[in-house]
Design an enzyme around this catalytic site. Sequence first.
Site, PDB file in Angstrom:
ATOM      1  N   CYS A  13       0.861  -1.078  -0.040  1.00 30.90           N
ATOM      2  CA  CYS A  13      -0.075   0.019   0.212  1.00 30.90           C
ATOM      3  C   CYS A  13       0.726   1.318  -0.012  1.00 30.90           C
ATOM      4  CB  CYS A  13      -1.043  -0.059   1.061  1.00 30.90           C
ATOM      5  SG  CYS A  13       0.068   0.254   2.717  1.00 30.90           S
ATOM      6  N   CYS A  16       3.762   1.551   2.375  1.00 33.45           N
ATOM      7  CA  CYS A  16       4.756   0.984   2.395  1.00 33.45           C
ATOM      8  C   CYS A  16       6.010   1.907   1.513  1.00 33.45           C
ATOM      9  CB  CYS A  16       4.637  -0.424   1.517  1.00 33.45           C
ATOM     10  SG  CYS A  16       3.833  -1.685   2.436  1.00 33.45           S
ATOM     11  N   ASP A 425       7.024  27.443 -33.225  1.00 37.38           N
ATOM     12  CA  ASP A 425       8.416  27.839 -33.941  1.00 37.38           C
ATOM     13  C   ASP A 425       7.670  28.077 -35.510  1.00 37.38           C
ATOM     14  OD1 ASP A 425      11.160  28.546 -35.047  1.00 37.38           O
ATOM     15  OD2 ASP A 425      11.109  26.364 -35.473  1.00 37.38           O
ATOM     16  N   ASP A 624      11.553  22.172 -33.463  1.00 38.99           N
ATOM     17  CA  ASP A 624      12.032  21.245 -33.982  1.00 38.99           C
ATOM     18  C   ASP A 624      13.760  21.358 -34.316  1.00 38.99           C
ATOM     19  OD1 ASP A 624      12.218  22.948 -36.274  1.00 38.99           O
ATOM     20  OD2 ASP A 624      12.253  21.231 -37.613  1.00 38.99           O
ATOM     21  N   ASP A 628      16.188  25.816 -31.315  1.00 38.28           N
ATOM     22  CA  ASP A 628      15.036  25.748 -30.206  1.00 38.28           C
ATOM     23  C   ASP A 628      15.192  25.299 -28.949  1.00 38.28           C
ATOM     24  OD1 ASP A 628      13.402  26.816 -32.351  1.00 38.28           O
ATOM     25  OD2 ASP A 628      13.201  24.906 -33.387  1.00 38.28           O
TER      26      ASP A 628
END
Length: 732
Positions: A13, A16, A425, A624, A628
């Site tokens: 649980c 723990c 971009d 990309d 960037d």
Amino acid sequence: MKKQIYKISGMTCASCVARIEKKLSKLDGVQSAGINLATEKATVDYDNSKIKDIDVINTIIQLGYGAQLDEDLTRDKEKEQREAEVKRLKMELLISALLSSPLIVAMILALLNIRVDFLHNEYFQLVIATPVQFIIGFRFYKNAYHAIKSKSSNMDVLISMGTSAAYFLSVYNVFFQTLEQGTMMKDLYFEASAVIITLVLLGKYLEAVAKGKTSEAIKKLIGLQPKTARVIRNGEEIDISIEEVKVYEIIIVRPGEKIPVDGKIIEGNSAVDESMLTGESMPTNKKEGDTVIGATINKFGAFKFEATKVGKDTALAQIIKLVEDAQGSKAPIQKIADQVSGIFVPVVIGIAAITFLIWFLAFGEFTMGVVSAVAVLVIACPCALGLATPTAIMVGTGKGAENGILIKSGEHLETAHKINAIVLDKTGTITKGTPDITDIISLGKFKKQDILRLSAISEKKSEHPLGVAIYKNGKEEFKEIKDPDKFEAIPGQGVYSEIEGRQLYIGNRRLMKDKSIDISSIENEITKLESEGKTAMLIVIDNIISGIIAVADTVKETSKAAIEELKGMGIEVYMITGDNRRTAEAIAKQVGIKNVLAEVLPENKALEIEKLKEQGKIVAMVGDGINDAPALATADIGMAIGTGTDVAIEAADITLMSGDLRAIPAAIRLSSKTIKKIKQNLFWAFVYNIIGIPFAAFGLLNPIIAGGAMAFSSVSVVTNSLSLKRFKVVNR
């Protein structure tokens, strides 16, 4: 610093989880420790000059749990262990249910005031309840012992205390209770202790089966990889296992086969189904020089390619690693559950003790006090609390991976739905990133086809992107493009060539001015094209202005629809670019963006993101390119287009494997849906306890019903998380 993942067994649980995290965090050299109950894994960041793997493992073992390095556990072995655990739980459940059944029947008959001698015989009930309590239930005592030994408490402590109270009260009554006149049976609660253990085991079994389903995304990804590859060695074609493939080996792929590893085509062409990577259903055309990715499917042609990435370096292996890391991470919302679970069990034990004392001291009801205290202990187990967040994150990140959306962690999954500003971009994100011909205008005796053919021949040896675009279009139109008789590049202006006895100049205004060619009559035409974001290439044949070819980095077909969808979600959309404002405004107008950040130098992109964040916006940056990366890292959420550079993908929090911008709103919707599931899970996990405890304390909840409610609370949480699998991520 070193980051290591450990596989842990024996957790039951949220308590723990809290106990192990607390202990590991106190170790000298450990910077952070995070435990995921759903994946049963610990992620520990530590200084390996101060502490070693074995120290971490021993610490976990001393707490009463099993531990080993995750990297030492093969996928097959992990699967075997999981299946063995499910099998063991099933066997224990069947034995427990078999032994508990007569006790349940006896209880029902007693309620109907019907006595069946052997069923209601106290010694018979003692004999069949004892193995359930101490053999089947041994796991609870063992875990409770380790918890108490380390001065903490967990679900097993509650179960052990509750069932032991019911069992030993029954044992006392078997030997010491005297039957009053008119009563047929002694007050026995063997059915309560046995059935609670059975129901908890049922919950554990269903939970184990369901948890296996939460990681199906990983299984699917692993299943995508082919087992063998056909390579050329010593001039011969041989089939070898995928693990034996080496970088730079030449591999042959035939139609219908899976591509074994990542590489570059050196001979042939085909169409490849990359849907597992991008989510796109249409095959992608591949030719010599193009990159192919392992586990994608070759649809039509045969080709040879050179392996560039194998083993753990392939795109598929990296995706699997990324999804595993995300599924093992925590979302900030889980802190609520962690904080509550740390104090929850001791508080529940306190409530159970008070319940017993009030019933016994205030009402003189010893038996009712024990039964009510047992019900409190059982209903309050925090199993569901520990599963509420990680199961939803596992399914959510897996669902994203299936749709080409790779989310690096639970934190980013949670943050994504809060985004209210997105910066896109321009080049390669909104646009295709490669220039293409948009217009061919004839200004004299030459037809459009003639202008394209002569221009393509002229630009055949050009290395300029605009020239390459003209040559590429010409090759697609005419198949064969011959070499020019003479070629000369004029830097910054254009090219000169001689073709079929004609002299050609292709270039910009500066070239026309240098060659004293009057273009005043077509100035309006040029300005119109430029206002649309296009670059006008002027064609002069034998000193006569004969045509214009307009070239532009064209907008992706889906960009406008994606941007409209984002705006419909109430998100402000910005475009950022280094282009001049006129070109930027033209592109922005095409896709419906009003907020344009133009003429921004690469090093200043991150500053623009900071400005928006200072306005109190939750900002996502989508890009990309290498330039960037700083902006992606600065944004609250960085999204990299998967078709871009490795640097951008590394810097991003979310990677969109296709170039389709519709994946952005899809990622945000997935985030929103997953967080909604987490909140539902936490709500129900708390509600079970908050509503159940008072009912139990007031004697209105039978311990058996409490056990059933507790067991099924965990199952309901996992089932609710699994319902995410039906969510349609991408609307197309």
